[in-house]
Design a protein around this motif. Structure first.
Motif, PDB file in Angstrom:
ATOM      1  N   ASP A   9       0.822  -1.215   0.000  1.00  9.77           N
ATOM      2  CA  ASP A   9       0.000   0.000   0.000  1.00  9.77           C
ATOM      3  C   ASP A   9       0.857   1.266   0.000  1.00  9.77           C
ATOM      4  N   SER A  10       2.139   1.109  -0.277  1.00 11.50           N
ATOM      5  CA  SER A  10       3.061   2.250  -0.294  1.00 11.50           C
ATOM      6  C   SER A  10       2.766   3.166  -1.479  1.00 11.50           C
ATOM      7  N   ASP A  11       3.080   4.445  -1.306  1.00 11.29           N
ATOM      8  CA  ASP A  11       2.962   5.401  -2.404  1.00 11.29           C
ATOM      9  C   ASP A  11       4.135   5.304  -3.373  1.00 11.29           C
ATOM     10  N   CYS A  12       5.167   4.550  -3.012  1.00 11.99           N
ATOM     11  CA  CYS A  12       6.385   4.454  -3.823  1.00 11.99           C
ATOM     12  C   CYS A  12       6.333   3.246  -4.760  1.00 11.99           C
ATOM     13  N   PRO A  13       6.437   3.452  -6.073  1.00 11.27           N
ATOM     14  CA  PRO A  13       6.439   2.335  -7.018  1.00 11.27           C
ATOM     15  C   PRO A  13       7.597   1.355  -6.803  1.00 11.27           C
ATOM     16  N   ARG A  16       6.563  -0.929  -3.828  1.00  8.42           N
ATOM     17  CA  ARG A  16       5.542  -1.901  -4.236  1.00  8.42           C
ATOM     18  C   ARG A  16       6.138  -2.980  -5.130  1.00  8.42           C
ATOM     19  N   HIS A 145       8.432  13.350  -7.348  1.00  5.22           N
ATOM     20  CA  HIS A 145       7.343  14.158  -6.815  1.00  5.22           C
ATOM     21  C   HIS A 145       6.555  13.264  -5.868  1.00  5.22           C
ATOM     22  N   LYS A 146       6.670  13.537  -4.576  1.00  8.56           N
ATOM     23  CA  LYS A 146       6.030  12.721  -3.550  1.00  8.56           C
ATOM     24  C   LYS A 146       4.528  12.983  -3.511  1.00  8.56           C
ATOM     25  N   VAL A 147       3.790  11.969  -3.110  1.00  5.41           N
ATOM     26  CA  VAL A 147       2.355  12.087  -2.920  1.00  5.41           C
ATOM     27  C   VAL A 147       2.135  12.764  -1.570  1.00  5.41           C
ATOM     28  N   PRO A 149       0.824  13.556   2.102  1.00  4.07           N
ATOM     29  CA  PRO A 149       0.401  12.604   3.144  1.00  4.07           C
ATOM     30  C   PRO A 149      -1.133  12.469   3.152  1.00  4.07           C
ATOM     31  N   ARG A 150      -1.573  11.269   3.391  1.00  2.00           N
ATOM     32  CA  ARG A 150      -3.025  11.025   3.479  1.00  2.00           C
ATOM     33  C   ARG A 150      -3.559  11.526   4.804  1.00  2.00           C
TER      34      ARG A 150
END
Length: 154
Positions: A9-13, A16, A145-147, A149-150
């Protein structure tokens, strides 16, 4: 027993991708699949890995959609493992690892296996990272470019 950290579930490809592949055995299984291995015994002989580890890695690769378990092509009761489109998309990763290894872990002139173009029998050109307009890029030419924070749900 230590619990494995999951990155599915990480934002980093990259995280994942590493989560899906798992470890070096999995990459070597994928390498062997590109080289034509299909059966459990072929992977086991090539890698020399313990059967329980190979079983677990093959299951993970099948569950992750990288390999598919299919009936044996010769009609026997065996199963074979074939690369899925997701698995075949790992080809540039395997080539990049191979080329990095050739450049960094072999002395000049030291013999090693070679990946060649079937049609021409020649080695592949070194992979390059290119911009959308075709310029060769180095790490200094890129930025992540970071996502944002949720925010937790109320």
């Amino acid at each position: 027993m230590v619990t494995r950290t999951r990155f599915d579930d990480s934002d980093c490809p990259v995280a994942r991708s590493v989560d899906a592949i798992g470890d070096w055995w999995s990459l070597l299984i994928v390498r062997d699949a590109f080289d034509g291995s299909r059966r459990f015994g072929e992977f086991q002989r090539s890698l020399g890995v313990a059967k329980n580890i190979l079983t677990a890695r093959l299951r993970t690769l099948v569950d992750g959609g990288v390999l598919e378990s299919v009936p044996a092509s010769d009609g026997s009761a065996y199963r074979e493992y074939v690369l899925t489109p997701k698995g075949k998309a790992l080809f540039p990763v395997i080539v990049a690892l191979r080329q990095w290894g050739e450049q960094n872990f072999f002395a000049p002139g030291e013999p090693h296996s070679q990946l060649v173009d079937r049609r021409q029998g020649q080695s592949l050109r070194t992979l390059e990272v290119l911009s959308a307009d075709g310029r060769r890029l180095s790490p200094d030419d890129t930025a992540v470019h970071k996502v944002p924070p949720r925010t937790p749900a109320p």
